[in-house]
Design a protein around this motif. Structure first.
Motif, PDB file in Angstrom:
ATOM      1  N   LEU A 154       0.823  -1.217   0.000  1.00 21.39           N
ATOM      2  CA  LEU A 154       0.000   0.000   0.000  1.00 21.39           C
ATOM      3  C   LEU A 154       0.854   1.263   0.000  1.00 21.39           C
ATOM      4  O   LEU A 154       0.507   2.249  -0.662  1.00 21.39           O
ATOM      5  CB  LEU A 154      -0.948  -0.006   1.203  1.00 21.39           C
ATOM      6  CG  LEU A 154      -2.082  -1.007   1.121  1.00 21.39           C
ATOM      7  CD1 LEU A 154      -2.930  -0.959   2.392  1.00 21.39           C
ATOM      8  CD2 LEU A 154      -2.941  -0.774  -0.101  1.00 21.39           C
ATOM      9  N   ILE A 155       1.957   1.249   0.732  1.00 20.10           N
ATOM     10  CA  ILE A 155       2.844   2.415   0.720  1.00 20.10           C
ATOM     11  C   ILE A 155       3.440   2.610  -0.667  1.00 20.10           C
ATOM     12  O   ILE A 155       3.581   3.728  -1.151  1.00 20.10           O
ATOM     13  CB  ILE A 155       3.941   2.271   1.789  1.00 20.10           C
ATOM     14  CG1 ILE A 155       3.326   2.400   3.180  1.00 20.10           C
ATOM     15  CG2 ILE A 155       5.039   3.312   1.602  1.00 20.10           C
ATOM     16  CD1 ILE A 155       4.296   2.118   4.304  1.00 20.10           C
ATOM     17  N   ALA A 156       3.775   1.502  -1.335  1.00 16.60           N
ATOM     18  CA  ALA A 156       4.361   1.609  -2.675  1.00 16.60           C
ATOM     19  C   ALA A 156       3.356   2.135  -3.697  1.00 16.60           C
ATOM     20  O   ALA A 156       3.725   2.852  -4.628  1.00 16.60           O
ATOM     21  CB  ALA A 156       4.884   0.249  -3.122  1.00 16.60           C
ATOM     22  N   LEU A 157       2.088   1.815  -3.540  1.00 16.68           N
ATOM     23  CA  LEU A 157       1.067   2.242  -4.507  1.00 16.68           C
ATOM     24  C   LEU A 157       0.540   3.650  -4.232  1.00 16.68           C
ATOM     25  O   LEU A 157      -0.076   4.262  -5.108  1.00 16.68           O
ATOM     26  CB  LEU A 157      -0.099   1.255  -4.505  1.00 16.68           C
ATOM     27  CG  LEU A 157       0.213  -0.153  -4.981  1.00 16.68           C
ATOM     28  CD1 LEU A 157      -1.020  -1.030  -4.853  1.00 16.68           C
ATOM     29  CD2 LEU A 157       0.729  -0.164  -6.396  1.00 16.68           C
ATOM     30  N   TRP A 158       0.788   4.166  -3.044  1.00 19.83           N
ATOM     31  CA  TRP A 158       0.206   5.448  -2.662  1.00 19.83           C
ATOM     32  C   TRP A 158       0.615   6.606  -3.573  1.00 19.83           C
ATOM     33  O   TRP A 158      -0.243   7.396  -3.978  1.00 19.83           O
ATOM     34  CB  TRP A 158       0.548   5.731  -1.203  1.00 19.83           C
ATOM     35  CG  TRP A 158       0.029   7.030  -0.730  1.00 19.83           C
ATOM     36  CD1 TRP A 158      -1.273   7.355  -0.504  1.00 19.83           C
ATOM     37  CD2 TRP A 158       0.795   8.199  -0.456  1.00 19.83           C
ATOM     38  NE1 TRP A 158      -1.360   8.655  -0.086  1.00 19.83           N
ATOM     39  CE2 TRP A 158      -0.104   9.193  -0.048  1.00 19.83           C
ATOM     40  CE3 TRP A 158       2.146   8.500  -0.503  1.00 19.83           C
ATOM     41  CZ2 TRP A 158       0.307  10.461   0.295  1.00 19.83           C
ATOM     42  CZ3 TRP A 158       2.559   9.764  -0.150  1.00 19.83           C
ATOM     43  CH2 TRP A 158       1.646  10.728   0.250  1.00 19.83           C
ATOM     44  N   PRO A 159       1.889   6.811  -3.942  1.00 23.11           N
ATOM     45  CA  PRO A 159       2.222   7.976  -4.764  1.00 23.11           C
ATOM     46  C   PRO A 159       1.572   7.948  -6.142  1.00 23.11           C
ATOM     47  O   PRO A 159       1.245   8.997  -6.686  1.00 23.11           O
ATOM     48  CB  PRO A 159       3.737   7.956  -4.892  1.00 23.11           C
ATOM     49  CG  PRO A 159       4.231   6.859  -4.078  1.00 23.11           C
ATOM     50  CD  PRO A 159       3.087   6.086  -3.573  1.00 23.11           C
ATOM     51  N   LEU A 160       1.386   6.762  -6.694  1.00 23.30           N
ATOM     52  CA  LEU A 160       0.735   6.693  -8.007  1.00 23.30           C
ATOM     53  C   LEU A 160      -0.725   7.122  -7.905  1.00 23.30           C
ATOM     54  O   LEU A 160      -1.232   7.866  -8.750  1.00 23.30           O
ATOM     55  CB  LEU A 160       0.846   5.278  -8.570  1.00 23.30           C
ATOM     56  CG  LEU A 160       2.277   4.771  -8.787  1.00 23.30           C
ATOM     57  CD1 LEU A 160       2.262   3.334  -9.233  1.00 23.30           C
ATOM     58  CD2 LEU A 160       3.013   5.646  -9.769  1.00 23.30           C
ATOM     59  N   LEU A 184      -1.969   9.058  -5.547  1.00 26.66           N
ATOM     60  CA  LEU A 184      -1.970  10.483  -5.210  1.00 26.66           C
ATOM     61  C   LEU A 184      -1.717  11.335  -6.448  1.00 26.66           C
ATOM     62  O   LEU A 184      -2.351  12.378  -6.638  1.00 26.66           O
ATOM     63  CB  LEU A 184      -0.909  10.774  -4.141  1.00 26.66           C
ATOM     64  CG  LEU A 184      -0.807  12.223  -3.691  1.00 26.66           C
ATOM     65  CD1 LEU A 184      -2.068  12.620  -2.934  1.00 26.66           C
ATOM     66  CD2 LEU A 184       0.412  12.417  -2.827  1.00 26.66           C
ATOM     67  N   GLY A 185      -0.800  10.887  -7.305  1.00 22.92           N
ATOM     68  CA  GLY A 185      -0.526  11.623  -8.538  1.00 22.92           C
ATOM     69  C   GLY A 185      -1.743  11.715  -9.437  1.00 22.92           C
ATOM     70  O   GLY A 185      -2.020  12.778 -10.021  1.00 22.92           O
ATOM     71  N   LEU A 186      -2.492  10.632  -9.547  1.00 22.70           N
ATOM     72  CA  LEU A 186      -3.722  10.670 -10.354  1.00 22.70           C
ATOM     73  C   LEU A 186      -4.751  11.616  -9.749  1.00 22.70           C
ATOM     74  O   LEU A 186      -5.462  12.319 -10.469  1.00 22.70           O
ATOM     75  CB  LEU A 186      -4.312   9.263 -10.478  1.00 22.70           C
ATOM     76  CG  LEU A 186      -3.528   8.296 -11.347  1.00 22.70           C
ATOM     77  CD1 LEU A 186      -4.141   6.908 -11.266  1.00 22.70           C
ATOM     78  CD2 LEU A 186      -3.494   8.776 -12.784  1.00 22.70           C
ATOM     79  N   THR A 187      -4.826  11.639  -8.417  1.00 21.68           N
ATOM     80  CA  THR A 187      -5.779  12.523  -7.750  1.00 21.68           C
ATOM     81  C   THR A 187      -5.390  13.984  -7.957  1.00 21.68           C
ATOM     82  O   THR A 187      -6.247  14.829  -8.232  1.00 21.68           O
ATOM     83  CB  THR A 187      -5.829  12.201  -6.247  1.00 21.68           C
ATOM     84  OG1 THR A 187      -6.169  10.830  -6.085  1.00 21.68           O
ATOM     85  CG2 THR A 187      -6.842  13.057  -5.539  1.00 21.68           C
ATOM     86  N   ILE A 188      -4.110  14.294  -7.826  1.00 24.77           N
ATOM     87  CA  ILE A 188      -3.651  15.673  -8.000  1.00 24.77           C
ATOM     88  C   ILE A 188      -3.880  16.140  -9.438  1.00 24.77           C
ATOM     89  O   ILE A 188      -4.264  17.296  -9.679  1.00 24.77           O
ATOM     90  CB  ILE A 188      -2.167  15.806  -7.610  1.00 24.77           C
ATOM     91  CG1 ILE A 188      -2.037  15.651  -6.102  1.00 24.77           C
ATOM     92  CG2 ILE A 188      -1.578  17.124  -8.067  1.00 24.77           C
ATOM     93  CD1 ILE A 188      -0.611  15.577  -5.609  1.00 24.77           C
ATOM     94  N   ALA A 248       8.939   4.044  -7.984  1.00 23.66           N
ATOM     95  CA  ALA A 248       7.769   4.032  -8.860  1.00 23.66           C
ATOM     96  C   ALA A 248       7.385   5.454  -9.274  1.00 23.66           C
ATOM     97  O   ALA A 248       7.012   5.699 -10.428  1.00 23.66           O
ATOM     98  CB  ALA A 248       6.593   3.343  -8.173  1.00 23.66           C
ATOM     99  N   ALA A 249       7.472   6.405  -8.342  1.00 31.43           N
ATOM    100  CA  ALA A 249       7.147   7.791  -8.673  1.00 31.43           C
ATOM    101  C   ALA A 249       8.164   8.368  -9.665  1.00 31.43           C
ATOM    102  O   ALA A 249       7.788   9.083 -10.605  1.00 31.43           O
ATOM    103  CB  ALA A 249       7.112   8.639  -7.399  1.00 31.43           C
TER     104      ALA A 249
END
Length: 119
Positions: free
Chosen positions: A37-43, A45-49, A107-108
Motif C-alpha cells: 500500500l505504501i508503494a502504490l500510494w504515490p501513483l 496520489l498523482g492521479l488525484t492531484i 515508482a514515482a
C-alpha cells in the motif's frame, strides 16, 4: 498433524500452531500489505492531484510498484514468526515501511520519466 492437546494437560501445541492449536500464517500478513500500500500510494496520489478519473488505470505503474515492494520487502524483512510479531511489532513493520517507501520513490520517479516530467 493431529488435534491440539486438551487445555490444562501441559502438552505443547504442535510446531507452527498457536496455543489453541490453530494454524498460524508463516509471517504477518499486515506487514506485507503495508509495504504494497505504501508503494502504490504515490501513483494514486498523482492521479488525484492531476484530476484524473477512475477510467484511467495505470496498470504498468501499479504492477511495477507492487513487484518492487515485494522485491525490497523480501530483501529487507527478517524472518518473523507470529509470536515475534505479537511481542515486537516494530521489528516486523519497520522493514515493511522502508521497503514500501523505497518502492514508492522508485515508482514515482519511473512515472515521472515515463510521462516526461523530467525532460
Amino acid at each position: 498433524m493431529g488435534a491440539a492437546p486438551p487445555p490444562g494437560t501441559g502438552a505443547a501445541p504442535p510446531p507452527g500452531a498457536d496455543i489453541d492449536g490453530t494454524r498460524l500464517p508463516p509471517r504477518p500478513v499486515i506487514a506485507d500489505l503495508t509495504a504494497v500500500l505504501i508503494a502504490l500510494w504515490p501513483l494514486s496520489l498523482g492521479l488525484t492531484i492531476l484530476g484524473r478519473g477512475p477510467e484511467v488505470w495505470p496498470w504498468p505503474g501499479f504492477l511495477g510498484a507492487f513487484v518492487l515492494s515485494r522485491f525490497f520487502f523480501t530483501l529487507m524483512r527478517p524472518e518473523a514468526s507470529w509470536r515475534q510479531w505479537r511481542q515486537r511489532p516494530a521489528s516486523t513493520m519497520l522493514p515493511a515501511i522502508l521497503s514500501g517507501g523505497l518502492a514508492a520513490v522508485l515508482a514515482a520517479l519511473a512515472a515521472g520519466f515515463a510521462h516526461g516530467y523530467f525532460a
